[in-house]
Design an enzyme around this catalytic site. Structure first.
Site, mmCIF file in Angstrom:
data_model
loop_
_atom_site.group_PDB
_atom_site.id
_atom_site.type_symbol
_atom_site.label_atom_id
_atom_site.label_comp_id
_atom_site.label_asym_id
_atom_site.label_seq_id
_atom_site.Cartn_x
_atom_site.Cartn_y
_atom_site.Cartn_z
ATOM 1 N N SER A 97 2.987 5.202 7.263
ATOM 2 C CA SER A 97 3.167 4.385 6.371
ATOM 3 C C SER A 97 4.650 4.049 5.930
ATOM 4 O O SER A 97 5.091 3.103 4.981
ATOM 5 C CB SER A 97 2.434 4.411 5.147
ATOM 6 O OG SER A 97 0.872 4.292 5.342
ATOM 7 N N LYS A 125 5.949 0.504 6.312
ATOM 8 C CA LYS A 125 5.865 -0.432 5.438
ATOM 9 C C LYS A 125 7.135 -0.873 4.643
ATOM 10 O O LYS A 125 6.980 -2.162 4.169
ATOM 11 C CB LYS A 125 4.687 -0.107 4.537
ATOM 12 C CG LYS A 125 3.309 0.114 5.277
ATOM 13 C CD LYS A 125 2.071 0.875 4.431
ATOM 14 C CE LYS A 125 1.079 0.929 5.580
ATOM 15 N NZ LYS A 125 0.047 1.822 4.685
ATOM 16 N N TYR A 170 0.314 -3.211 13.720
ATOM 17 C CA TYR A 170 0.013 -2.450 12.526
ATOM 18 C C TYR A 170 0.193 -1.037 13.315
ATOM 19 O O TYR A 170 0.729 -0.160 12.876
ATOM 20 C CB TYR A 170 -1.077 -2.606 11.795
ATOM 21 C CG TYR A 170 -1.242 -1.420 10.707
ATOM 22 C CD1 TYR A 170 -0.470 -1.569 9.608
ATOM 23 C CD2 TYR A 170 -2.394 -0.558 10.804
ATOM 24 C CE1 TYR A 170 -0.755 -0.464 8.668
ATOM 25 C CE2 TYR A 170 -2.455 0.529 9.893
ATOM 26 C CZ TYR A 170 -1.658 0.318 8.900
ATOM 27 O OH TYR A 170 -1.928 1.353 7.811
ATOM 28 N N TYR A 227 1.117 5.218 -3.799
ATOM 29 C CA TYR A 227 -0.170 4.954 -3.819
ATOM 30 C C TYR A 227 -0.488 5.616 -5.149
ATOM 31 O O TYR A 227 0.119 5.424 -6.137
ATOM 32 C CB TYR A 227 -1.132 5.411 -2.781
ATOM 33 C CG TYR A 227 -0.760 5.206 -1.392
ATOM 34 C CD1 TYR A 227 -0.644 3.865 -0.874
ATOM 35 C CD2 TYR A 227 -0.219 5.895 -0.667
ATOM 36 C CE1 TYR A 227 -0.063 3.467 0.225
ATOM 37 C CE2 TYR A 227 0.452 6.041 0.536
ATOM 38 C CZ TYR A 227 0.517 4.597 0.861
ATOM 39 O OH TYR A 227 0.932 4.056 2.285
ATOM 40 N N VAL A 250 1.425 9.286 6.268
ATOM 41 C CA VAL A 250 0.621 10.699 6.473
ATOM 42 C C VAL A 250 1.005 11.366 7.607
ATOM 43 O O VAL A 250 0.471 12.345 7.951
ATOM 44 C CB VAL A 250 -1.024 10.094 6.575
ATOM 45 C CG1 VAL A 250 -1.807 9.595 5.541
ATOM 46 C CG2 VAL A 250 -1.050 9.076 7.869
HETATM 47 O O1 DON Z 1 -3.612 3.212 8.634
HETATM 48 C C1 DON Z 1 -3.601 4.522 8.586
HETATM 49 O O2 DON Z 1 -4.464 4.870 7.565
HETATM 50 C C2 DON Z 1 -2.111 5.269 8.627
HETATM 51 N N1 DON Z 1 -1.602 4.415 10.013
HETATM 52 C C3 DON Z 1 -1.231 4.973 7.968
HETATM 53 C C4 DON Z 1 -1.722 5.613 6.405
HETATM 54 C C5 DON Z 1 -0.504 6.172 5.690
HETATM 55 O O3 DON Z 1 0.413 6.697 6.304
HETATM 56 C C6 DON Z 1 -0.680 6.279 4.117
HETATM 57 N N2 DON Z 1 0.402 6.979 3.828
HETATM 58 N N3 DON Z 1 0.443 8.071 2.956
#
Ligand code: DON
Length: 317
Positions: free
Chosen positions: A76, A79, A201, A253, A271
């Site tokens: 993420s 983003k 994405y 978040y 993540v």
């Molecule tokens: O879509 C997802 O859940 C992961 N590709 C990205 C989520 C993420 O990195 C949330 N961050 N902390």
């Protein structure tokens, strides 16, 4: 007599390598803490005993420590860059399709989407990132090449690319993202097909970079939109201020309040265990350590940023 306040922005006051060395030693005492994100199987295979940190200054200078040159999945953190590309392409029109309010909900939450009629709370939750991805897809002839080119130019690293294994793992396990994209599309808030939006994405999330690459790549947000690596004005000073403000309120978040409290910098987590942070007008930062806290943010990465702002006085507060 009370001493006059010292200016933490005067970097000559700090021995940055010494500070990074201390943080590195302290973080390594805590290796093992945190949990790997098993909902994306290939990310659960990464060793937890890793920590890297890099600082990128507006003059192009880098300070780095630990595993700062080991690549990881940026997830993420990407983003921030798709938001920058979307705002460059459509400006404030973006805010008709995605809000810029903190959500107080987990990054993969669907709950607000129905009563807010398919308008995600912010571009950093998965729902908002899907809308932002849709805008990028509609705005650039070859969105994937544009994003990869953007990351290569910002970081000065021509080898940056996506990790097919991670992208495939996300595709196979991304049931919530599929649900979310279909739900948003049912409100007419996606122009491209759900499959195309998800493919883009997953590409953005599966980019592999290291701490030095990412610190360089976020440095434009610390210098009024100017990228030291490429010499390019990426966004206006106003654009950088706005993106930083959304990172502060929503970049981590439902831990954004906690981040403001303990770290005090605009930040964006992923993540994969990476976090980019910005000291406005001073430097771009990236930390990485794969173990996550219960909100999906790097546990030791946050600890390192906390130590850094307390040792330097560089919290925005
Ligand atoms: O879509 C997802 O859940 C992961 N590709 C990205 C989520 C993420 O990195 C949330 N961050 N902390």
């Amino acid at each position: 007599m009370r001493k006059p306040p010292q200016n933490p922005h005067d970097l000559s006051r700090h021995d940055l390598d010494d500070i990074l060395g201390t943080i590195n030693e302290d973080v390594r005492q805590r290796f093992g803490e945190g949990k790997l994100p098993d909902y994306i199987p290939s990310l659960a295979e990464v060793p937890k005993d890793r920590f890297g940190m890099a600082l990128a200054l507006p003059d192009g200078k880098i300070h780095a420590v630990g595993n700062a040159r080991e690549r990881f999945s940026i997830q993420s953190v990407s983003k921030v860059y798709t938001l920058t590309l979307a705002l460059s392409a459509v400006g404030d029109e973006l805010w008709k399709r995605v809000d810029r309010e903190p959500s107080g909900d987990p990054f993969n939450s669907l709950v607000q989407l129905e009563y807010e009629k398919g308008i995600p709370r912010n571009p950093f939750m998965n729902a908002g990132a899907l809308v932002t991805a849709d805008v990028v897809l509609s705005s650039y002839d070859d969105a994937e090449a544009t994003l990869i080119g953007f990351m290569r130019t910002r970081s000065g690293n021509p080898e940056i690319g996506s990790d097919e294994v991670v992208a495939k793992s996300e595709r196979e396990s991304g049931h919530r993202n599929v649900a979310m994209a279909n739900f948003i599309r049912s409100y007419g808030n996606l122009e491209n097909s759900v499959d195309d939006v998800l493919a883009f994405y997953y590409l953005q999330c599966s980019l592999r970079m290291d701490c030095v690459d990412l610190a360089r790549s976020v440095q434009y947000l610390a210098d009024a939109g100017h990228c030291a690596t490429s010499g390019v004005q990426v966004t206006s000073a106003e654009g950088a201020t706005r993106i930083n403000s959304v990172m502060m309120t929503a970049g981590t978040y439902d831990a954004a309040g906690d981040f403001a409290y303990y770290v005090g910098l605009p930040a964006k987590s992923g993540v994969g265990g990476g976090i980019v942070a910005v000291v406005p007008h001073v430097m771009g930062i990236c930390v990485w350590s794969p173990g996550l806290d219960d909100k999906g943010n790097s546990l030791l990465g946050r600890y390192a940023l906390h130590r850094f702002t307390r040792m330097t006085g560089l919290s925005v507060f």
